[in-house]
Design a protein around this motif. Sequence first.
Motif, mmCIF file in Angstrom:
data_model
loop_
_atom_site.group_PDB
_atom_site.id
_atom_site.type_symbol
_atom_site.label_atom_id
_atom_site.label_comp_id
_atom_site.label_asym_id
_atom_site.label_seq_id
_atom_site.Cartn_x
_atom_site.Cartn_y
_atom_site.Cartn_z
ATOM 1 N N ALA A 5 0.881 -1.167 0.000
ATOM 2 C CA ALA A 5 0.000 0.000 0.000
ATOM 3 C C ALA A 5 0.918 1.215 0.000
ATOM 4 C CB ALA A 5 -0.901 -0.006 1.222
ATOM 5 N N CYS A 6 0.807 2.082 -1.024
ATOM 6 C CA CYS A 6 1.725 3.208 -1.128
ATOM 7 C C CYS A 6 1.111 4.343 -1.925
ATOM 8 C CB CYS A 6 3.030 2.765 -1.781
ATOM 9 S SG CYS A 6 2.806 2.019 -3.398
ATOM 10 N N HIS A 7 1.814 5.453 -1.977
ATOM 11 C CA HIS A 7 1.421 6.585 -2.805
ATOM 12 C C HIS A 7 2.678 7.304 -3.281
ATOM 13 C CE1 HIS A 7 1.786 8.389 1.213
ATOM 14 N NE2 HIS A 7 2.152 9.478 0.560
ATOM 15 N N VAL A 8 2.571 8.003 -4.382
ATOM 16 C CA VAL A 8 3.689 8.750 -4.941
ATOM 17 C C VAL A 8 3.752 10.101 -4.252
ATOM 18 C CG1 VAL A 8 4.644 9.783 -7.033
ATOM 19 C CG2 VAL A 8 3.486 7.583 -7.163
ATOM 20 N N VAL A 9 4.890 10.424 -3.675
ATOM 21 C CA VAL A 9 5.066 11.700 -2.983
ATOM 22 C C VAL A 9 5.390 12.790 -3.997
ATOM 23 C CG1 VAL A 9 6.461 12.932 -1.276
ATOM 24 C CG2 VAL A 9 5.800 10.564 -0.864
ATOM 25 N N SER A 10 6.220 12.472 -4.964
ATOM 26 C CA SER A 10 6.551 13.430 -6.016
ATOM 27 C C SER A 10 7.044 12.679 -7.241
ATOM 28 C CB SER A 10 7.615 14.426 -5.543
ATOM 29 O OG SER A 10 8.832 13.750 -5.298
ATOM 30 N N GLY A 11 7.038 13.330 -8.376
ATOM 31 C CA GLY A 11 7.504 12.703 -9.600
ATOM 32 C C GLY A 11 6.456 11.779 -10.202
ATOM 33 N N SER A 12 6.907 10.825 -11.007
ATOM 34 C CA SER A 12 5.998 9.887 -11.653
ATOM 35 C C SER A 12 6.642 8.506 -11.710
ATOM 36 C CB SER A 12 5.658 10.365 -13.063
ATOM 37 O OG SER A 12 6.834 10.462 -13.836
ATOM 38 N N LEU A 13 5.821 7.510 -11.974
ATOM 39 C CA LEU A 13 6.307 6.133 -12.057
ATOM 40 C C LEU A 13 6.907 5.858 -13.427
ATOM 41 C CD1 LEU A 13 3.297 4.215 -10.492
ATOM 42 C CD2 LEU A 13 5.440 4.851 -9.396
ATOM 43 N N THR A 14 7.946 5.024 -13.451
ATOM 44 C CA THR A 14 8.518 4.546 -14.699
ATOM 45 C C THR A 14 8.438 3.035 -14.684
ATOM 46 O OG1 THR A 14 10.053 6.408 -14.789
ATOM 47 C CG2 THR A 14 10.579 4.503 -16.146
ATOM 48 N N LEU A 15 7.620 2.469 -15.579
ATOM 49 C CA LEU A 15 7.470 1.017 -15.631
ATOM 50 C C LEU A 15 8.692 0.398 -16.291
ATOM 51 C CD1 LEU A 15 3.746 0.713 -16.729
ATOM 52 C CD2 LEU A 15 4.699 0.552 -14.436
ATOM 53 N N LYS A 16 9.203 -0.691 -15.707
ATOM 54 C CA LYS A 16 10.384 -1.353 -16.249
ATOM 55 C C LYS A 16 10.102 -2.790 -16.659
ATOM 56 C CE LYS A 16 13.501 1.599 -13.812
ATOM 57 N NZ LYS A 16 14.898 1.798 -13.602
ATOM 58 N N GLU A 17 9.030 -3.398 -16.129
ATOM 59 C CA GLU A 17 8.775 -4.799 -16.427
ATOM 60 C C GLU A 17 7.357 -5.086 -16.877
ATOM 61 O OE1 GLU A 17 10.036 -7.442 -13.373
ATOM 62 O OE2 GLU A 17 11.868 -6.333 -12.977
ATOM 63 N N HIS A 18 6.480 -4.120 -16.859
ATOM 64 C CA HIS A 18 5.079 -4.355 -17.197
ATOM 65 C C HIS A 18 4.620 -3.374 -18.262
ATOM 66 C CE1 HIS A 18 4.761 -7.162 -13.899
ATOM 67 N NE2 HIS A 18 5.378 -6.280 -13.143
ATOM 68 N N GLU A 19 3.574 -3.738 -18.964
ATOM 69 C CA GLU A 19 3.056 -2.884 -20.022
ATOM 70 C C GLU A 19 2.186 -1.754 -19.492
ATOM 71 O OE1 GLU A 19 1.096 -5.222 -22.954
ATOM 72 O OE2 GLU A 19 2.827 -6.517 -23.262
ATOM 73 N N SER A 20 1.542 -1.978 -18.361
ATOM 74 C CA SER A 20 0.659 -0.947 -17.824
ATOM 75 C C SER A 20 0.581 -1.050 -16.308
ATOM 76 C CB SER A 20 -0.742 -1.057 -18.419
ATOM 77 O OG SER A 20 -1.345 -2.260 -18.026
ATOM 78 N N ALA A 21 0.175 0.046 -15.705
ATOM 79 C CA ALA A 21 -0.027 0.085 -14.261
ATOM 80 C C ALA A 21 -1.095 1.121 -13.977
ATOM 81 C CB ALA A 21 1.263 0.453 -13.538
ATOM 82 N N LYS A 22 -1.801 0.961 -12.865
ATOM 83 C CA LYS A 22 -2.758 1.976 -12.448
ATOM 84 C C LYS A 22 -2.948 1.893 -10.955
ATOM 85 C CE LYS A 22 -6.529 -0.821 -14.188
ATOM 86 N NZ LYS A 22 -7.766 -0.798 -14.945
ATOM 87 N N TRP A 23 -3.297 3.020 -10.373
ATOM 88 C CA TRP A 23 -3.583 3.102 -8.951
ATOM 89 C C TRP A 23 -5.041 2.735 -8.738
ATOM 90 C CZ3 TRP A 23 0.463 3.430 -5.939
ATOM 91 C CH2 TRP A 23 1.607 4.054 -6.397
#
Length: 49
Positions: A5-23
């Motif tokens: 369980a987490c949240h992004v404090v600043s910046g953005s996510l960079t996917l390295k192993e998956h095609e998509s992600a969502k919160w």
Amino acid sequence: MKCYACHVVSGSLTLKEHESAKWLLPAELNTVNWLPADAGVVEKLVEIK
């Protein structure tokens, strides 16, 4: 699968192993067509308040 369980404090996510992600909120987890191997973990996450 390890889940956190987490949240992004600043910046953005960079996917390295998956095609998509969502919160997703716990109430939204059942909107995804999960693989059978992940279903048990997802059930536990839905229970988190």
